[in-house]
Design a protein around this motif. Structure first.
Motif, PDB file in Angstrom:
ATOM      1  N   VAL A   1     -17.530   0.214   0.099  1.00 45.76           N
ATOM      2  CA  VAL A   1     -16.301   0.970   0.808  1.00 45.76           C
ATOM      3  C   VAL A   1     -16.968   2.216   1.465  1.00 45.76           C
ATOM      4  CG1 VAL A   1     -14.236   2.539   0.192  1.00 45.76           C
ATOM      5  CG2 VAL A   1     -14.732   0.118  -1.212  1.00 45.76           C
ATOM      6  N   ASP A   2     -17.959   2.777   0.991  1.00 43.11           N
ATOM      7  CA  ASP A   2     -18.700   3.820   1.500  1.00 43.11           C
ATOM      8  C   ASP A   2     -19.087   3.488   2.759  1.00 43.11           C
ATOM      9  OD1 ASP A   2     -17.952   5.834  -0.496  1.00 43.11           O
ATOM     10  OD2 ASP A   2     -19.884   5.486  -1.308  1.00 43.11           O
ATOM     11  N   GLN A   3     -19.711   2.499   2.818  1.00 41.80           N
ATOM     12  CA  GLN A   3     -20.491   1.872   3.981  1.00 41.80           C
ATOM     13  C   GLN A   3     -19.244   1.657   5.016  1.00 41.80           C
ATOM     14  OE1 GLN A   3     -21.699  -2.172   4.318  1.00 41.80           O
ATOM     15  NE2 GLN A   3     -23.715  -1.527   5.135  1.00 41.80           N
ATOM     16  N   ILE A   4     -18.242   0.884   4.770  1.00 39.00           N
ATOM     17  CA  ILE A   4     -17.395   0.569   5.993  1.00 39.00           C
ATOM     18  C   ILE A   4     -16.615   1.824   6.232  1.00 39.00           C
ATOM     19  CG2 ILE A   4     -15.132  -0.794   6.350  1.00 39.00           C
ATOM     20  CD1 ILE A   4     -16.039  -2.796   3.880  1.00 39.00           C
ATOM     21  N   ALA A   5     -16.194   2.761   5.303  1.00 41.03           N
ATOM     22  CA  ALA A   5     -15.550   3.838   5.935  1.00 41.03           C
ATOM     23  C   ALA A   5     -16.680   4.704   6.579  1.00 41.03           C
ATOM     24  CB  ALA A   5     -15.124   4.732   4.819  1.00 41.03           C
ATOM     25  N   ALA A   6     -17.705   4.819   6.560  1.00 41.00           N
ATOM     26  CA  ALA A   6     -18.603   5.680   7.500  1.00 41.00           C
ATOM     27  C   ALA A   6     -18.598   5.150   8.873  1.00 41.00           C
ATOM     28  CB  ALA A   6     -20.008   5.548   6.787  1.00 41.00           C
TER      29      ALA A   6
ATOM     30  N   ILE B   1      -9.105   7.926   5.054  1.00 40.48           N
ATOM     31  CA  ILE B   1      -9.534   6.639   5.574  1.00 40.48           C
ATOM     32  C   ILE B   1     -10.479   5.780   4.530  1.00 40.48           C
ATOM     33  CG2 ILE B   1     -11.231   5.600   7.274  1.00 40.48           C
ATOM     34  CD1 ILE B   1      -8.471   6.351   8.472  1.00 40.48           C
ATOM     35  N   ARG B   2     -10.984   6.363   3.623  1.00 37.24           N
ATOM     36  CA  ARG B   2     -11.907   5.913   2.460  1.00 37.24           C
ATOM     37  C   ARG B   2     -10.744   5.273   1.557  1.00 37.24           C
ATOM     38  NH1 ARG B   2     -13.906   5.684  -2.343  1.00 37.24           N
ATOM     39  NH2 ARG B   2     -15.915   5.137  -2.322  1.00 37.24           N
ATOM     40  N   ASN B   3      -9.660   6.126   1.236  1.00 40.14           N
ATOM     41  CA  ASN B   3      -8.693   5.386   0.259  1.00 40.14           C
ATOM     42  C   ASN B   3      -8.032   4.011   1.090  1.00 40.14           C
ATOM     43  OD1 ASN B   3      -6.498   5.156  -1.567  1.00 40.14           O
ATOM     44  ND2 ASN B   3      -5.159   5.860   0.106  1.00 40.14           N
ATOM     45  N   LEU B   4      -7.798   4.116   2.470  1.00 36.27           N
ATOM     46  CA  LEU B   4      -7.174   2.892   3.086  1.00 36.27           C
ATOM     47  C   LEU B   4      -8.237   1.564   2.979  1.00 36.27           C
ATOM     48  CD1 LEU B   4      -5.541   1.316   4.738  1.00 36.27           C
ATOM     49  CD2 LEU B   4      -6.168   2.515   6.734  1.00 36.27           C
ATOM     50  N   THR B   5      -9.614   2.138   3.121  1.00 37.42           N
ATOM     51  CA  THR B   5     -10.401   1.071   3.053  1.00 37.42           C
ATOM     52  C   THR B   5     -10.894   0.403   1.618  1.00 37.42           C
ATOM     53  OG1 THR B   5     -11.753   2.449   4.495  1.00 37.42           O
ATOM     54  CG2 THR B   5     -12.848   0.504   3.408  1.00 37.42           C
ATOM     55  N   SER B   6     -10.495   1.209   0.610  1.00 38.67           N
ATOM     56  CA  SER B   6     -10.714   0.473  -0.760  1.00 38.67           C
ATOM     57  C   SER B   6      -9.426  -0.355  -1.092  1.00 38.67           C
ATOM     58  CB  SER B   6     -11.104   1.536  -1.539  1.00 38.67           C
ATOM     59  OG  SER B   6     -10.012   2.692  -1.869  1.00 38.67           O
ATOM     60  N   LYS B   7      -8.492   0.192  -0.582  1.00 36.79           N
ATOM     61  CA  LYS B   7      -7.104  -0.557  -0.856  1.00 36.79           C
ATOM     62  C   LYS B   7      -7.158  -1.799  -0.030  1.00 36.79           C
ATOM     63  CE  LYS B   7      -4.777   2.099  -3.508  1.00 36.79           C
ATOM     64  NZ  LYS B   7      -4.662   1.813  -4.738  1.00 36.79           N
TER      65      LYS B   7
ATOM     66  N   GLU C   1      -1.042   9.976  -3.995  1.00 35.37           N
ATOM     67  CA  GLU C   1      -1.226   8.623  -4.427  1.00 35.37           C
ATOM     68  C   GLU C   1      -1.504   7.561  -3.468  1.00 35.37           C
ATOM     69  OE1 GLU C   1       1.512   7.374  -7.348  1.00 35.37           O
ATOM     70  OE2 GLU C   1       0.588   5.243  -7.218  1.00 35.37           O
ATOM     71  N   TYR C   2      -0.611   7.462  -2.546  1.00 33.68           N
ATOM     72  CA  TYR C   2      -1.064   6.466  -1.446  1.00 33.68           C
ATOM     73  C   TYR C   2      -1.647   6.835  -0.229  1.00 33.68           C
ATOM     74  CZ  TYR C   2       3.022   4.134  -3.888  1.00 33.68           C
ATOM     75  OH  TYR C   2       3.728   3.442  -4.841  1.00 33.68           O
TER      76      TYR C   2
ATOM     77  N   TRP D   1       0.789  -1.235   0.126  1.00 36.60           N
ATOM     78  CA  TRP D   1       0.144   0.104   0.091  1.00 36.60           C
ATOM     79  C   TRP D   1       0.588   1.251  -0.016  1.00 36.60           C
ATOM     80  CZ3 TRP D   1      -2.038   2.686   5.105  1.00 36.60           C
ATOM     81  CH2 TRP D   1      -2.687   3.859   4.683  1.00 36.60           C
ATOM     82  N   LEU D   2       1.984   1.340   0.851  1.00 42.64           N
ATOM     83  CA  LEU D   2       2.817   2.488   0.959  1.00 42.64           C
ATOM     84  C   LEU D   2       4.036   2.440   0.043  1.00 42.64           C
ATOM     85  CD1 LEU D   2       2.815   2.938   4.925  1.00 42.64           C
ATOM     86  CD2 LEU D   2       1.183   4.196   3.187  1.00 42.64           C
ATOM     87  N   GLY D   3       4.032   1.639  -0.652  1.00 37.33           N
ATOM     88  CA  GLY D   3       5.331   1.261  -1.690  1.00 37.33           C
ATOM     89  C   GLY D   3       6.513   1.124  -1.016  1.00 37.33           C
ATOM     90  N   THR D   4       6.486   0.975   0.422  1.00 38.15           N
ATOM     91  CA  THR D   4       7.866   0.865   0.879  1.00 38.15           C
ATOM     92  C   THR D   4       8.488  -0.682   0.632  1.00 38.15           C
ATOM     93  OG1 THR D   4       6.651  -0.110   2.914  1.00 38.15           O
ATOM     94  CG2 THR D   4       7.308   2.283   2.902  1.00 38.15           C
ATOM     95  N   ARG D   5       7.828  -1.506  -0.151  1.00 38.50           N
ATOM     96  CA  ARG D   5       8.231  -2.728  -0.414  1.00 38.50           C
ATOM     97  C   ARG D   5       9.493  -2.535  -1.350  1.00 38.50           C
ATOM     98  NH1 ARG D   5       5.324  -8.156  -2.806  1.00 38.50           N
ATOM     99  NH2 ARG D   5       4.771  -8.510  -0.530  1.00 38.50           N
ATOM    100  N   GLU D   6       9.457  -1.462  -2.255  1.00 38.26           N
ATOM    101  CA  GLU D   6      10.362  -1.069  -3.146  1.00 38.26           C
ATOM    102  C   GLU D   6      11.784  -0.650  -2.584  1.00 38.26           C
ATOM    103  OE1 GLU D   6      10.065  -1.912  -6.339  1.00 38.26           O
ATOM    104  OE2 GLU D   6       8.191  -2.845  -5.519  1.00 38.26           O
ATOM    105  N   LEU D   7      11.779  -0.303  -1.321  1.00 34.14           N
ATOM    106  CA  LEU D   7      12.916   0.030  -0.762  1.00 34.14           C
ATOM    107  C   LEU D   7      13.931  -1.055  -0.663  1.00 34.14           C
ATOM    108  CD1 LEU D   7      14.442   2.392   0.714  1.00 34.14           C
ATOM    109  CD2 LEU D   7      13.581   1.362   2.935  1.00 34.14           C
ATOM    110  N   GLY D   8      15.096  -0.992  -1.192  1.00 34.68           N
ATOM    111  CA  GLY D   8      16.234  -2.148  -1.437  1.00 34.68           C
ATOM    112  C   GLY D   8      15.953  -2.703  -2.757  1.00 34.68           C
TER     113      GLY D   8
END
Ligand code: HEC
Ligand code: HEC
Length: 630
Positions: A587-592, A563-569, A459-460, A341-348
């Motif tokens: 997603v809307d329902q959960i985020a609410a 939070i909505r973005n995190l929920t959909s991810k 983005e993230y 999600w945060l793209g940190t896997r690309e580190l290294g």
């Protein structure tokens, strides 16, 4: 040609757009379509088999949702109009996309919750490795010889879109399974898990083999065996015995065949043949849960509940969820989800700080501590059910003596083991934006880039990535001898003076500038190239910010977007596929609900697990909503 007044109008609109979003309209959309699309898609012209004639009435937004969605996708991705044709201005396009998304979503949600397909997909590399580990109780990375997976769907490597099998894969799977079985057969503890019987005094070889295969098969296929199914694999055992092979070798041959069956290698569920959606069967549910929260096969407790037909009972699900999050295997989920999600896997991997400029990163302990900080932080939030807003700002993190030192913090309790530690006052830390891993993956190897960091946040965190830069934009020139020294900011300011660049860079750059006090490794600095760091900026809505603390305040003001973005991810991750419009109702329902319950982390997980797409299978009639949610 757009005149100057037009440009000024555009810019002032953009300034508003980020926070308020001008309400688009049906008329505005129709005007754009007439101007930029009908030449190829109107009247008799149906380029690509697509015609706009049926999409001119407001009712069409109800009855022609599929066509409108195709249109939306192509416009959102800037794929239409094709390159070379006159195109709507960026803001007009964004306006139309935003209005269409809202309208189509509202229409789709009015129908109720529609479960999407649960596509057949291969176990990815990590899932394969973890499944073999649990199935055979072996500590080997069985997937080490398998090719790496790409990412698809919502950007995760478990997305159905990318997980097929090529002939090269098939051979590698054969080798991987053989290696793991041979390894397990030699290990006394592992042997006991899957080689359940050997011919002895009272047991015939055939009986011993049957006992082993009949117990192994349902665990490997993650469902009860079908009539005659075990016998097909036992035939391999018998043939090998006839050829004079040893007992071990003959049984392992049968087990090996099980491990290269699509029933093992794929997430596979029997299709629902009725018209309406139904609850997924208990065994399917056991796998859905275990691959979501553990990245591996169900354990005995889940199999037992499935056999008892209890796994779809809400109270049972809830209890399992809590149990599963407490289990150490949930670390697998935290790691795979957060780092992607945060793209940190690309580190290294694809992103490495320059070794000469940043030797500190090349200390193995420091590197490990940097890498695991976001993962352990997220796992802590989940396991102890803290607020997800800690991701934006927090009073603690999971630090070691190495990361504490890197961050310039004096914390006595810090040692080699990462643990929950409170930040001292004025630490300039808290939340993922103060973490070295995040700050490094949003930098270039040699220097920070406010543009990359701003893009990272859009983005993230916010889930609104800026459109890709236009081609032919010259790269920033490095300062060369003789030229007057210019800070990065001065050089970027020059660009933003140009209105065509400003449309994007006004949104991107101020967010990134606020993080300029952190260097590539996330170390705090007050000077750069001999000049004081200037971390000030103005957001498109006029908010003035200076530094990371202001930025976090501004982001907290938009917490529901985050939070909505995190929920959909996370929903995309849990479903192993890209989301559709009807998923966005979920997603809307959960985020609410997450917002109502003080952003509690487990509310998010529970919302996903209890959701219609996670628990149901679609029926044969497309887009049928679940009538009564159980
Ligand atoms: C210069 C001609 C041209 C213009 C202008 C044009 N298109 Fe297209 N469009 C095509 C062609 C050719 C195809 C088929 C090839 C493809 O799919 O890329 C196509 C395909 C499509 C499709 C079908 C995609 C699918 O999934 O089946 C959609 C939707 C679409 N265009 C929408 C639009 C919209 C909306 C506009 C205006 C914003 C537009 N097009 C402007 C030529 C054009
Ligand atoms: C459609 C949006 C958009 C427009 C318009 C745009 N850019 Fe960008 N620009 C970006 C994005 C996104 C990036 C980050 C690129 C990446 O991911 O590598 C970027 C990166 C850059 C960078 C690299 C920054 C660095 O730290 O090295 C420079 C320089 C730049 N743009 C200059 C310009 C100039 C000059 C213009 C106008 C001629 C312009 N851009 C127009 C979106 C845009």
């Amino acid at each position: 040609m757009p005149g100057r007044t037009h440009l000024i109008a555009l810019l002032s609109f953009l300034a508003l757009h980020v926070t308020k979003g001008r309400a688009g309209s049906f008329e505005h959309t129709q005007a754009l379509l007439t101007k930029y699309c009908t030449a190829c898609h109107g009247g008799k012209a149906s380029a690509g088999g697509f015609n706009l004639t049926g999409l001119t009435s407001p009712e069409s937004l109800q009855v022609k949702q599929t066509e409108w969605n195709r249109l939306l996708t192509r416009v959102r991705n800037s794929e239409m109009p094709p390159k070379g044709s006159p195109a709507p201005a960026l803001d007009d396009r964004q306006d139309m996309v935003a209005w269409l998304e809202t309208t189509l979503r509202r229409n789709a949600c009015a129908a109720g919750f529609v479960p999407g397909a649960w596509p057949m997909r291969r176990l990815n590399r990590d899932e394969y490795s973890a499944t073999i580990r649990d199935l055979l109780d072996v500590q080997v990375d069985a997937a080490h010889g398998l090719p790496a997976d790409g990412a698809g769907g919502e950007g995760f490597d478990n997305a159905a879109e990318t997980l097929f099998i090529s002939p090269i894969h098939a051979e590698k799977y054969l080798e991987a399974a053989k290696e793991a079985l041979d390894f397990g057969a030699k290990d006394p503890k592992s042997r006991k898990t899957f080689l359940l019987a050997v011919p002895g005094k009272d047991i015939m070889p055939e009986q011993a083999a049957a006992k082993t295969v009949e117990a192994f098969l349902p665990r490997a296929f993650r469902r009860p065996a079908r009539p005659g199914e075990a016998d097909r694999y036992l035939a391999l055992f018998r043939n090998a015995q006839k050829r004079g092979e040893t007992f071990d070798h003959s049984v392992l041959l049968a087990l090996n065949a099980i491990l290269i069956s699509p029933e093992f290698l794929f997430h596979h569920e029997d299709a629902n043949t009725s018209a309406d959606p139904v609850l997924a069967n208990d065994y399917a549910m056991a796998s859905r849960l275990s691959y979501f929260l553990w990245g591996s096969m169900p354990d005995r407790a889940l199999f037992d509940l499935a056999a008892a037909g209890k796994l779809q009972e809400p109270a049972v699900l809830q209890a399992q969820l809590e149990r599963m999050l407490k289990d150490g295997k949930s670390r697998e989920f935290a790691e795979r989800f957060v780092s992607q999600w945060l793209g940190t896997r690309e580190l290294g991997r694809d992103i490495k700080p320059d070794e000469k400029l940043f030797p500190d990163y090349y200390d193995a302990e420091t590197q490990g501590a940097i890498r695991y900080e976001p993962v352990l932080f997220f796992q802590e939030i989940l396991a102890t059910n803290l607020s997800l807003l800690n991701l934006i700002d927090s009073k603690f993190s999971l630090l070691t003596n190495k990361t504490a030192k890197l961050y310039g913090l004096k914390i006595k309790e810090a040692n080699q083991q990462p643990k929950v530690l409170e930040f001292p006052a004025d630490s300039h830390r808290g939340g993922v934006l103060g973490m070295a891993a995040v700050l490094a993956v949003s930098s270039y190897p040699q220097r920070t880039s406010p543009v990359l960091r701003g893009k990272w946040i859009l983005e993230y965190l916010l889930g609104t990535p800026p459109p890709p830069p236009p081609p032919n934009v010259p790269a920033l020139k490095d300062n060369h001898a003789g030229a007057p020294a210019a800070t990065l900011r001065e050089r970027l300011e020059l660009h933003r003076a140009d209105p065509t660049c400003a449309t994007c860079h006004n949104r991107i750059d101020p967010l990134g500038f606020a993080l300029e006090n952190y260097d590539v490794l996330g170390r705090w600095r007050t000077e750069e190239e001999g000049k004081p760091v200037d971390a000030s900026g103005q957001l498109p809505d006029g908010t003035k910010i200076n530094g990371a603390d202001d930025l976090k305040k501004a982001l907290l003001a938009r917490k529901d977007v985050i939070i909505r973005n995190l929920t959909s991810k996370m929903l995309g991750y849990a479903l192993g596929r890209g989301l559709t419009l009807s998923d966005s109702c979920t997603v809307d329902q959960i985020a609410a609900r997450v917002a109502q319950e003080n952003y509690s982390a487990q509310t998010l997980i529970r919302g996903i697990v209890m959701s219609v797409p996670f628990r149901y299978q679609p029926g044969t009639i497309a887009n049928t909503a679940v009538k009564e949610v159980h």
